[in-house]
Design a protein around this motif. Structure first.
Motif, PDB file in Angstrom:
ATOM      1  N   SER A 131       0.816  -1.214   0.000  1.00  0.00           N
ATOM      2  CA  SER A 131       0.000   0.000   0.000  1.00  0.00           C
ATOM      3  C   SER A 131       0.852   1.267   0.000  1.00  0.00           C
ATOM      4  CB  SER A 131      -0.949  -0.001   1.196  1.00  0.00           C
ATOM      5  OG  SER A 131      -0.227  -0.050   2.412  1.00  0.00           O
ATOM      6  N   CYS A 132       2.013   1.237   0.645  1.00  0.00           N
ATOM      7  CA  CYS A 132       2.849   2.435   0.716  1.00  0.00           C
ATOM      8  C   CYS A 132       3.471   2.768  -0.646  1.00  0.00           C
ATOM      9  CB  CYS A 132       3.938   2.290   1.780  1.00  0.00           C
ATOM     10  SG  CYS A 132       5.073   0.910   1.559  1.00  0.00           S
ATOM     11  N   PHE A 133       3.482   1.820  -1.569  1.00  0.00           N
ATOM     12  CA  PHE A 133       3.906   2.073  -2.947  1.00  0.00           C
ATOM     13  C   PHE A 133       2.687   2.312  -3.847  1.00  0.00           C
ATOM     14  CE2 PHE A 133       7.729  -1.032  -2.363  1.00  0.00           C
ATOM     15  CZ  PHE A 133       8.404  -0.077  -1.617  1.00  0.00           C
ATOM     16  N   THR A 134       1.706   1.452  -3.718  1.00  0.00           N
ATOM     17  CA  THR A 134       0.646   1.327  -4.709  1.00  0.00           C
ATOM     18  C   THR A 134      -0.406   2.416  -4.641  1.00  0.00           C
ATOM     19  OG1 THR A 134       0.986  -1.056  -4.815  1.00  0.00           O
ATOM     20  CG2 THR A 134      -1.144  -0.232  -5.580  1.00  0.00           C
ATOM     21  N   ASN A 135      -0.753   2.880  -3.447  1.00  0.00           N
ATOM     22  CA  ASN A 135      -1.821   3.882  -3.348  1.00  0.00           C
ATOM     23  C   ASN A 135      -1.523   5.121  -4.182  1.00  0.00           C
ATOM     24  OD1 ASN A 135      -3.336   2.248  -1.668  1.00  0.00           O
ATOM     25  ND2 ASN A 135      -2.606   3.188   0.224  1.00  0.00           N
ATOM     26  N   ASP A 136      -0.294   5.613  -4.110  1.00  0.00           N
ATOM     27  CA  ASP A 136       0.077   6.787  -4.905  1.00  0.00           C
ATOM     28  C   ASP A 136       0.100   6.457  -6.388  1.00  0.00           C
ATOM     29  OD1 ASP A 136       0.331   8.496  -2.732  1.00  0.00           O
ATOM     30  OD2 ASP A 136       2.463   8.096  -2.471  1.00  0.00           O
ATOM     31  N   GLU A 137       0.527   5.241  -6.732  1.00  0.00           N
ATOM     32  CA  GLU A 137       0.601   4.864  -8.143  1.00  0.00           C
ATOM     33  C   GLU A 137      -0.788   4.725  -8.755  1.00  0.00           C
ATOM     34  OE1 GLU A 137       4.939   2.661  -7.826  1.00  0.00           O
ATOM     35  OE2 GLU A 137       3.138   1.421  -8.004  1.00  0.00           O
ATOM     36  N   LEU A 138      -1.747   4.247  -7.987  1.00  0.00           N
ATOM     37  CA  LEU A 138      -3.122   4.159  -8.484  1.00  0.00           C
ATOM     38  C   LEU A 138      -3.664   5.543  -8.830  1.00  0.00           C
ATOM     39  CD1 LEU A 138      -4.683   1.509  -6.072  1.00  0.00           C
ATOM     40  CD2 LEU A 138      -4.266   1.229  -8.525  1.00  0.00           C
ATOM     41  N   VAL A 139      -3.345   6.518  -7.989  1.00  0.00           N
ATOM     42  CA  VAL A 139      -3.780   7.889  -8.262  1.00  0.00           C
ATOM     43  C   VAL A 139      -3.091   8.420  -9.514  1.00  0.00           C
ATOM     44  CG1 VAL A 139      -3.786  10.267  -7.401  1.00  0.00           C
ATOM     45  CG2 VAL A 139      -4.307   8.367  -5.845  1.00  0.00           C
ATOM     46  N   ALA A 140      -1.785   8.225  -9.602  1.00  0.00           N
ATOM     47  CA  ALA A 140      -1.022   8.727 -10.741  1.00  0.00           C
ATOM     48  C   ALA A 140      -1.482   8.099 -12.057  1.00  0.00           C
ATOM     49  CB  ALA A 140       0.468   8.461 -10.529  1.00  0.00           C
ATOM     50  N   LEU A 141      -1.908   6.849 -12.002  1.00  0.00           N
ATOM     51  CA  LEU A 141      -2.354   6.142 -13.205  1.00  0.00           C
ATOM     52  C   LEU A 141      -3.818   6.411 -13.543  1.00  0.00           C
ATOM     53  CD1 LEU A 141      -0.629   2.712 -12.504  1.00  0.00           C
ATOM     54  CD2 LEU A 141      -0.033   4.309 -14.353  1.00  0.00           C
ATOM     55  N   GLY A 142      -4.510   7.144 -12.690  1.00  0.00           N
ATOM     56  CA  GLY A 142      -5.918   7.415 -12.921  1.00  0.00           C
ATOM     57  C   GLY A 142      -6.805   6.212 -12.669  1.00  0.00           C
ATOM     58  N   LEU A 143      -6.368   5.315 -11.786  1.00  0.00           N
ATOM     59  CA  LEU A 143      -7.105   4.082 -11.525  1.00  0.00           C
ATOM     60  C   LEU A 143      -7.771   4.045 -10.151  1.00  0.00           C
ATOM     61  CD1 LEU A 143      -4.506   1.496 -12.916  1.00  0.00           C
ATOM     62  CD2 LEU A 143      -6.659   2.180 -14.003  1.00  0.00           C
ATOM     63  N   SER A 144      -7.431   4.948  -9.279  1.00  0.00           N
ATOM     64  CA  SER A 144      -7.844   4.832  -7.878  1.00  0.00           C
ATOM     65  C   SER A 144      -9.350   4.862  -7.675  1.00  0.00           C
ATOM     66  CB  SER A 144      -7.192   5.944  -7.039  1.00  0.00           C
ATOM     67  OG  SER A 144      -7.581   7.216  -7.516  1.00  0.00           O
ATOM     68  N   ASP A 145     -10.071   5.565  -8.539  1.00  0.00           N
ATOM     69  CA  ASP A 145     -11.518   5.700  -8.350  1.00  0.00           C
ATOM     70  C   ASP A 145     -12.316   4.861  -9.345  1.00  0.00           C
ATOM     71  OD1 ASP A 145     -10.893   7.115 -10.607  1.00  0.00           O
ATOM     72  OD2 ASP A 145     -12.020   8.919 -10.064  1.00  0.00           O
ATOM     73  N   ARG A 146     -11.691   3.846  -9.895  1.00  0.00           N
ATOM     74  CA  ARG A 146     -12.375   3.044 -10.917  1.00  0.00           C
ATOM     75  C   ARG A 146     -12.739   1.642 -10.438  1.00  0.00           C
ATOM     76  NH1 ARG A 146     -10.058   6.920 -14.417  1.00  0.00           N
ATOM     77  NH2 ARG A 146     -11.469   7.292 -16.178  1.00  0.00           N
ATOM     78  N   PHE A 147     -12.713   1.440  -9.122  1.00  0.00           N
ATOM     79  CA  PHE A 147     -13.043   0.121  -8.569  1.00  0.00           C
ATOM     80  C   PHE A 147     -14.133   0.254  -7.518  1.00  0.00           C
ATOM     81  CE2 PHE A 147      -8.556   0.026  -9.832  1.00  0.00           C
ATOM     82  CZ  PHE A 147      -8.572  -1.041 -10.721  1.00  0.00           C
ATOM     83  N   ASP A 148     -14.912  -0.806  -7.390  1.00  0.00           N
ATOM     84  CA  ASP A 148     -15.909  -0.877  -6.331  1.00  0.00           C
ATOM     85  C   ASP A 148     -15.282  -1.295  -5.003  1.00  0.00           C
ATOM     86  OD1 ASP A 148     -18.525  -0.389  -7.768  1.00  0.00           O
ATOM     87  OD2 ASP A 148     -17.688  -1.992  -8.993  1.00  0.00           O
ATOM     88  N   GLY A 149     -14.075  -1.804  -5.054  1.00  0.00           N
ATOM     89  CA  GLY A 149     -13.348  -2.188  -3.853  1.00  0.00           C
ATOM     90  C   GLY A 149     -11.929  -2.586  -4.211  1.00  0.00           C
ATOM     91  N   ILE A 150     -11.019  -2.392  -3.274  1.00  0.00           N
ATOM     92  CA  ILE A 150      -9.595  -2.697  -3.483  1.00  0.00           C
ATOM     93  C   ILE A 150      -9.080  -3.485  -2.293  1.00  0.00           C
ATOM     94  CG2 ILE A 150      -7.269  -1.708  -3.652  1.00  0.00           C
ATOM     95  CD1 ILE A 150      -8.506   0.719  -5.054  1.00  0.00           C
ATOM     96  N   LEU A 151      -8.337  -4.556  -2.565  1.00  0.00           N
ATOM     97  CA  LEU A 151      -7.661  -5.301  -1.506  1.00  0.00           C
ATOM     98  C   LEU A 151      -6.230  -5.567  -1.945  1.00  0.00           C
ATOM     99  CD1 LEU A 151      -7.719  -6.724   1.224  1.00  0.00           C
ATOM    100  CD2 LEU A 151      -8.496  -8.804   0.050  1.00  0.00           C
ATOM    101  N   LEU A 152      -5.284  -5.031  -1.191  1.00  0.00           N
ATOM    102  CA  LEU A 152      -3.860  -5.238  -1.453  1.00  0.00           C
ATOM    103  C   LEU A 152      -3.310  -6.251  -0.461  1.00  0.00           C
ATOM    104  CD1 LEU A 152      -2.705  -1.542  -1.996  1.00  0.00           C
ATOM    105  CD2 LEU A 152      -3.622  -3.164  -3.684  1.00  0.00           C
TER     106      LEU A 152
END
Length: 233
Positions: A131-152
């Protein structure tokens, strides 16, 4: 094929990323940030603390085989840099940026996710990721708000292909296994894990997949482009 829910892997499936943690500059610059005397001493401490975090987490998840335990690297950076969570996240972000040679979206990733959701399909992310890597990358890639749920995996403490990670997602969001499809680029972690959890799977072979599998588990099939998933609508 009736599909109401699609569960996506991230790296190699939706995100095209190339990282290299053998770069001397990565360890040299991060060691300097933490006040260590040299890159090798920092790297040795990092690896030792990663192993310790696996052992610590294994005690809280006694039913999970140790090989499928996922540590939370944020705690490693907190210990390495002798700081709280906020500064540790900043250190983790710098570490990740220094090790990343390329990051972008896979072809048709955004278009496919948007089309699926517009067709009232539920879309989830299930990734072996920190999560400490991926959360920022999801935002940068424009993917963070395109899921109904996320589990890392770092949040769950376990990683694919261990069935418990799939079960956690399914139970958390009330997913029907009979109408769910796992989409991923790893024949073992994604397709093998999906089969073990009673899910069907759609395999996409990318450069990060390694050797192309000769066969896929029962209930799994191959696609060549993410957009093919819209044929299921």
């Amino acid at each position: 094929m009736q599909v109401s829910t699609l569960i996506f892997d991230l790296y190699g499936t939706l995100a095209d990323i190339h990282t290299d943690e053998t770069l001397p500059s990565l360890w040299r610059e991060t060691a300097k940030d933490a006040g260590f005397d040299g890159a090798e001493s920092y790297r040795a401490a990092y690896l030792r603390l990663c192993a310790e975090e696996v052992q610590i987490r294994a005690k809280t998840l006694p039913a999970v085989p140790e090989e499928w335990i996922e540590p939370e690297l944020l705690y490693v950076f907190m210990r390495l840099h002798a700081c709280g969570p906020q500064r540790a996240r900043q250190a983790a972000k710098r570490f990740r940026e220094r090790s990343t040679l390329r990051i972008g979206r896979m072809p048709h990733a955004i278009e496919t996710l948007d089309a699926l959701r517009q067709a009232n399909r539920r879309v989830y992310l299930l990734s072996n990721a920190q999560s400490c890597f991926t959360n920022d990358e999801l935002v940068a890639l424009g993917l963070s708000d395109r899921f109904d749920g996320i589990l890392l995996s770092s949040d769950a403490g376990m990683k694919k292909p261990y069935r418990g990670l799939f079960d956690r997602l399914i139970e958390t969001y009330g997913i029907d296994r009979n109408t769910a499809l796992m989409v991923g680029n790893d024949a073992v972690a994604d397709m093998g894990g999906a089969h073990g959890a009673g899910l069907r799977g759609a395999y996409i072979h990318t450069w990060q997949s390694g050797v192309r599998p000769k066969t896929l588990p029962p209930g799994c099939f191959e696609i060549r482009d993410l957009w093919e998933l819209t044929d299921l609508l």
